[in-house]
Design a protein around this motif. Sequence first.
Motif, mmCIF file in Angstrom:
data_model
loop_
_atom_site.group_PDB
_atom_site.id
_atom_site.type_symbol
_atom_site.label_atom_id
_atom_site.label_comp_id
_atom_site.label_asym_id
_atom_site.label_seq_id
_atom_site.Cartn_x
_atom_site.Cartn_y
_atom_site.Cartn_z
ATOM 1 N N SER A 168 0.922 -1.394 0.089
ATOM 2 C CA SER A 168 0.078 -0.095 -0.082
ATOM 3 C C SER A 168 0.913 1.238 -0.154
ATOM 4 C CB SER A 168 -0.733 0.146 1.352
ATOM 5 O OG SER A 168 -0.305 0.150 2.363
ATOM 6 N N TYR A 169 0.296 2.056 -0.592
ATOM 7 C CA TYR A 169 1.008 3.429 -0.683
ATOM 8 C C TYR A 169 0.100 4.309 0.063
ATOM 9 C CZ TYR A 169 2.999 2.161 -5.449
ATOM 10 O OH TYR A 169 3.646 1.602 -6.264
ATOM 11 N N PRO A 170 0.765 5.562 0.648
ATOM 12 C CA PRO A 170 -0.061 6.232 1.782
ATOM 13 C C PRO A 170 -0.979 6.859 1.017
ATOM 14 C CG PRO A 170 2.303 7.043 1.590
ATOM 15 C CD PRO A 170 2.013 5.926 0.436
ATOM 16 N N ASP A 171 -2.063 7.125 1.697
ATOM 17 C CA ASP A 171 -3.575 7.630 1.058
ATOM 18 C C ASP A 171 -4.190 8.639 1.815
ATOM 19 O OD1 ASP A 171 -5.758 7.418 -0.344
ATOM 20 O OD2 ASP A 171 -6.783 5.837 0.951
ATOM 21 N N PRO A 172 -3.301 9.886 1.676
ATOM 22 C CA PRO A 172 -3.839 11.125 2.345
ATOM 23 C C PRO A 172 -5.081 11.435 1.335
ATOM 24 C CG PRO A 172 -1.755 11.605 0.932
ATOM 25 C CD PRO A 172 -2.101 9.968 1.131
ATOM 26 N N GLU A 173 -6.007 12.120 2.217
ATOM 27 C CA GLU A 173 -7.248 12.700 1.305
ATOM 28 C C GLU A 173 -6.801 14.259 0.929
ATOM 29 O OE1 GLU A 173 -11.451 10.969 2.665
ATOM 30 O OE2 GLU A 173 -9.725 10.920 4.498
ATOM 31 N N LEU A 174 -5.996 14.732 1.414
ATOM 32 C CA LEU A 174 -5.693 16.287 1.275
ATOM 33 C C LEU A 174 -4.246 16.570 1.561
ATOM 34 C CD1 LEU A 174 -6.710 18.896 0.645
ATOM 35 C CD2 LEU A 174 -7.139 19.357 3.044
ATOM 36 N N ILE A 175 -3.782 17.354 0.526
ATOM 37 C CA ILE A 175 -2.373 17.878 0.637
ATOM 38 C C ILE A 175 -2.264 19.059 0.509
ATOM 39 C CG2 ILE A 175 -0.022 17.908 -0.424
ATOM 40 C CD1 ILE A 175 -0.863 15.088 -1.841
ATOM 41 N N PHE A 176 -1.594 19.865 1.471
ATOM 42 C CA PHE A 176 -1.343 21.112 1.589
ATOM 43 C C PHE A 176 0.258 21.390 0.940
ATOM 44 C CE2 PHE A 176 -4.703 21.494 4.534
ATOM 45 C CZ PHE A 176 -5.591 22.405 4.013
ATOM 46 N N LEU A 177 0.310 22.080 0.011
ATOM 47 C CA LEU A 177 1.903 22.386 -0.599
ATOM 48 C C LEU A 177 2.267 23.724 -0.606
ATOM 49 C CD1 LEU A 177 3.912 21.138 -2.448
ATOM 50 C CD2 LEU A 177 2.415 21.307 -4.347
ATOM 51 N N ASP A 178 3.263 24.016 -0.114
ATOM 52 C CA ASP A 178 3.811 25.342 0.050
ATOM 53 C C ASP A 178 4.432 25.401 -1.454
ATOM 54 O OD1 ASP A 178 5.109 27.754 0.655
ATOM 55 O OD2 ASP A 178 6.980 27.050 1.556
ATOM 56 N N ILE A 179 4.598 26.593 -1.998
ATOM 57 C CA ILE A 179 5.297 26.893 -3.452
ATOM 58 C C ILE A 179 6.768 26.954 -3.098
ATOM 59 C CG2 ILE A 179 5.487 28.368 -5.574
ATOM 60 C CD1 ILE A 179 2.327 29.170 -5.014
ATOM 61 N N ASN A 180 7.410 27.896 -2.402
ATOM 62 C CA ASN A 180 8.685 28.191 -2.364
ATOM 63 C C ASN A 180 9.403 27.311 -1.274
ATOM 64 O OD1 ASN A 180 8.930 30.235 -4.274
ATOM 65 N ND2 ASN A 180 7.646 31.471 -2.811
ATOM 66 N N MET A 181 10.117 26.487 -1.797
ATOM 67 C CA MET A 181 10.820 25.480 -0.916
ATOM 68 C C MET A 181 12.269 25.026 -1.627
ATOM 69 S SD MET A 181 7.865 22.754 0.314
ATOM 70 C CE MET A 181 7.466 22.417 -1.281
ATOM 71 N N PRO A 182 13.190 24.685 -0.477
ATOM 72 C CA PRO A 182 14.580 24.261 -1.287
ATOM 73 C C PRO A 182 14.385 22.788 -1.569
ATOM 74 C CG PRO A 182 14.449 24.507 1.131
ATOM 75 C CD PRO A 182 13.397 24.969 0.738
ATOM 76 N N VAL A 183 15.391 22.259 -2.248
ATOM 77 C CA VAL A 183 15.461 20.968 -2.723
ATOM 78 C C VAL A 183 14.489 20.637 -3.835
ATOM 79 C CG1 VAL A 183 15.560 18.404 -2.104
ATOM 80 C CG2 VAL A 183 16.173 20.061 -0.297
ATOM 81 N N MET A 184 13.166 20.783 -3.775
ATOM 82 C CA MET A 184 12.230 20.610 -4.793
ATOM 83 C C MET A 184 10.807 21.534 -4.263
ATOM 84 S SD MET A 184 9.922 17.392 -6.082
ATOM 85 C CE MET A 184 11.180 16.765 -7.229
#
Length: 135
Positions: A54-70
């Motif tokens: 099984s893969y993780p199964d979140p129902e919602l992701i909050f994603l910041d735009i400006n981050m290092p690495v990726m």
Amino acid sequence: MKKLNEIVLIDDSRGTNILNKRLMEEMNVADKITTLPNGRDALDYLTNKHHESSYPDPELIFLDINMPVMDGYQFLESYSEEQQTNIPLKPIIMLSSSENEVDLMRSQHYSMVKGFQSKPLTKEKIIAAIELILK
């Protein structure tokens, strides 16, 4: 409001992740809240099996735009490629400290992006995001 099984917070600010996680825990909106410091770690988390099959199964992701690495957009590009591998893409709410219209327009090119919120998160913004993805 329905309680979600998991919410993923992706932000390079450790303090922001701690505050957002604490707020969501107080609101009791998810059984599990996972915080990740950048898009690379988030991509690894979401696309690797954590149990036998099984893969993780979140129902919602909050994603910041400006981050290092990726950053958020690099994450969206890589994550959208995963659609080819039968990993279901999860709904994403983009987060930004600025209300740059270019960011808003750019985020709309990705089908998994369901909304755009300015930081900081509040109870009202979290409720609005959950209601948006549950429609």
